[in-house]
Design an enzyme around this catalytic site. Structure first.
Site, PDB file in Angstrom:
ATOM      1  N   ASP A  29       2.927 -40.124   2.266  1.00 14.48           N
ATOM      2  CA  ASP A  29       4.069 -40.741   1.614  1.00 14.48           C
ATOM      3  C   ASP A  29       5.140 -41.092   2.681  1.00 14.48           C
ATOM      4  O   ASP A  29       5.463 -40.332   3.516  1.00 14.48           O
ATOM      5  CB  ASP A  29       4.683 -40.100   0.601  1.00 14.48           C
ATOM      6  CG  ASP A  29       5.722 -40.777  -0.023  1.00 14.48           C
ATOM      7  OD1 ASP A  29       5.764 -41.824  -0.943  1.00 14.48           O
ATOM      8  OD2 ASP A  29       7.055 -40.218   0.193  1.00 14.48           O
ATOM      9  N   TYR A  56      13.530 -43.666   5.892  1.00 11.46           N
ATOM     10  CA  TYR A  56      13.389 -42.235   6.877  1.00 11.46           C
ATOM     11  C   TYR A  56      13.627 -42.914   8.132  1.00 11.46           C
ATOM     12  O   TYR A  56      12.679 -43.308   9.046  1.00 11.46           O
ATOM     13  CB  TYR A  56      12.068 -41.950   6.418  1.00 11.46           C
ATOM     14  CG  TYR A  56      11.790 -41.358   5.089  1.00 11.46           C
ATOM     15  CD1 TYR A  56      12.746 -41.062   4.357  1.00 11.46           C
ATOM     16  CD2 TYR A  56      10.380 -41.003   4.717  1.00 11.46           C
ATOM     17  CE1 TYR A  56      12.584 -40.713   3.145  1.00 11.46           C
ATOM     18  CE2 TYR A  56      10.315 -40.735   3.279  1.00 11.46           C
ATOM     19  CZ  TYR A  56      11.354 -40.349   2.341  1.00 11.46           C
ATOM     20  OH  TYR A  56      11.011 -39.986   1.319  1.00 11.46           O
ATOM     21  N   LYS A  65       8.197 -47.040  -0.338  1.00 11.79           N
ATOM     22  CA  LYS A  65       9.371 -47.278  -1.193  1.00 11.79           C
ATOM     23  C   LYS A  65      10.220 -48.404  -0.878  1.00 11.79           C
ATOM     24  O   LYS A  65       9.920 -49.312   0.143  1.00 11.79           O
ATOM     25  CB  LYS A  65      10.306 -46.005  -1.075  1.00 11.79           C
ATOM     26  CG  LYS A  65       9.475 -44.575  -1.213  1.00 11.79           C
ATOM     27  CD  LYS A  65      10.466 -43.583  -1.357  1.00 11.79           C
ATOM     28  CE  LYS A  65       9.690 -42.428  -1.169  1.00 11.79           C
ATOM     29  NZ  LYS A  65       9.086 -41.787  -0.021  1.00 11.79           N
TER      30      LYS A  65
END
Length: 336
Positions: free
Chosen positions: A46, A51, A77
């Site tokens: 994931d 990030y 995401k």
């Protein structure tokens, strides 16, 4: 589609630390950690554009892009589009402060519209060096990043990201979608909508040994009723359950330090690791499909794998319950 039918195992790898969360880590350490996860048999990864402004995706892609694409499951995401231009001001991450101040210097556009969702996915595929994502999470439409304005962000996502991802799922472009958040309220609101429903959700930090009562009361009964699965993020509560000092991305307060001390006393008494207790607790709920701790060193991956396989005696779970260190409503392994 049920997440439990998509995910290849109960232990995945969360890549937020690879985005230089809290501190900068060398590229070689990041690569060695992903390689260690692969060598340990982990096949669910994931990540997110957020990030480190794309850094985690780039580092993950350096390893995964060389593996057979059908041999692993990948989620990223939407909600952040990484721009080519560099940031000149300090980003505002709400409660999360300077979470990724050591990441890439790129500007990040925070947007959950249909167009931004498409752009976000395209950017992720490019950074990862792959041709598709399996699962897409709608990222951080919650109070911790937006305060009282979170409902506006939720509505932007409802009319934008939710509909794009529902269409992509129906077309077979992705296998599943859901929300990836640190709060339960956006998921509760989503499950109450009379619209195409998510397949699951990634809940970070809200179903751990230190924080689970609210999710048990408000969210998980509704999720079970609708057959929606949970991926547990942050099972070590930002590190304090794995020997670190952070809780909720900040220095752990005294009351949390004291709870961890009591938990550690109990794990020491039974001769088990606190990591084993943390991971196995998070997976004991029927809605839990997988748990995705993060890591920045290969040795941590080996610890996580061992913790999941560790034999935790029923007496430990009984003592945990008797000591009031877990909610009376929390399902425990082995029916304790």
């Amino acid at each position: 589609m049920s997440l439990q039918t998509i995910l290849p195992g109960r232990l995945g790898f969360g890549t937020a630390p690879l985005g230089n969360m809290f501190r900068a880590i060398p590229d070689e350490d990041a690569r060695a950690t992903v390689e260690a996860a692969w060598d340990q048999g982990i096949r669910y990864y994931d990540t997110a554009p957020f990030y480190g402004a794309g850094l985690a995706e780039e580092r993950l892609g350096q390893v995964l892009s060389g593996k057979p694409r059908d041999s692993y499951v990948l989620s990223s995401k939407v909600g952040r589009v990484i721009l080519d231009e560099h940031e000149t001001e300090t980003p505002d991450f709400g409660e999360k402060g300077g979470l990724f101040e050591h990441g890439n210097p790129n500007k990040v556009l925070h947007e959950w519209t249909a167009d931004a969702t498409e752009r976000s996915i395209e950017g992720s595929l490019r950074r990862l060096g792959v041709d598709r994502l399996d699962i897409v999470w709608v990222h951080d439409i919650a109070q911790d990043f937006h305060g009282d304005a979170w409902i506006q962000k939720f509505e932007e996502a409802r009319t934008g990201a939710f509909r794009v991802l529902s269409r992509l799922r129906d077309e077979g472009v992705i296998k599943a979608w859901g929300l990836g958040v640190n709060k339960t309220e956006p998921i509760e609101l989503t499950l109450a909508l009379d619209e195409p429903q998510p397949d699951g959700f990634l809940l970070a930090g809200r179903y751990t040994l230190l924080d689970h009562a609210h999710a048990l009361q408000r969210l998980l009964p509704l999720a079970q009723e609708q057959g929606v699965d949970m991926v547990v993020g942050g099972p070590y509560s930002s590190g304090v359950l794995a020997g670190g000092t952070n809780f909720e991305y900040q220095q752990a307060p005294p009351e949390i330090v004291e709870r961890v001390r009591k938990l550690t006393e109990l794990t020491d008494k039974h001769g088990i690791s606190i990591k084993a207790a943390a991971l196995q607790f998070s997976l004991a709920h029927p809605a839990s499909a997988a748990v995705i701790p993060g890591a920045t060193r290969p040795s941590r991956i080996a610890e996580d794998t061992a913790a999941l396989a560790e034999n935790v005696p029923t007496a430990f779970w009984s003592d945990l319950r008797a000591g009031g260190l877990v909610s009376p409503a929390a399902p425990l392994p082995q029916g304790a």
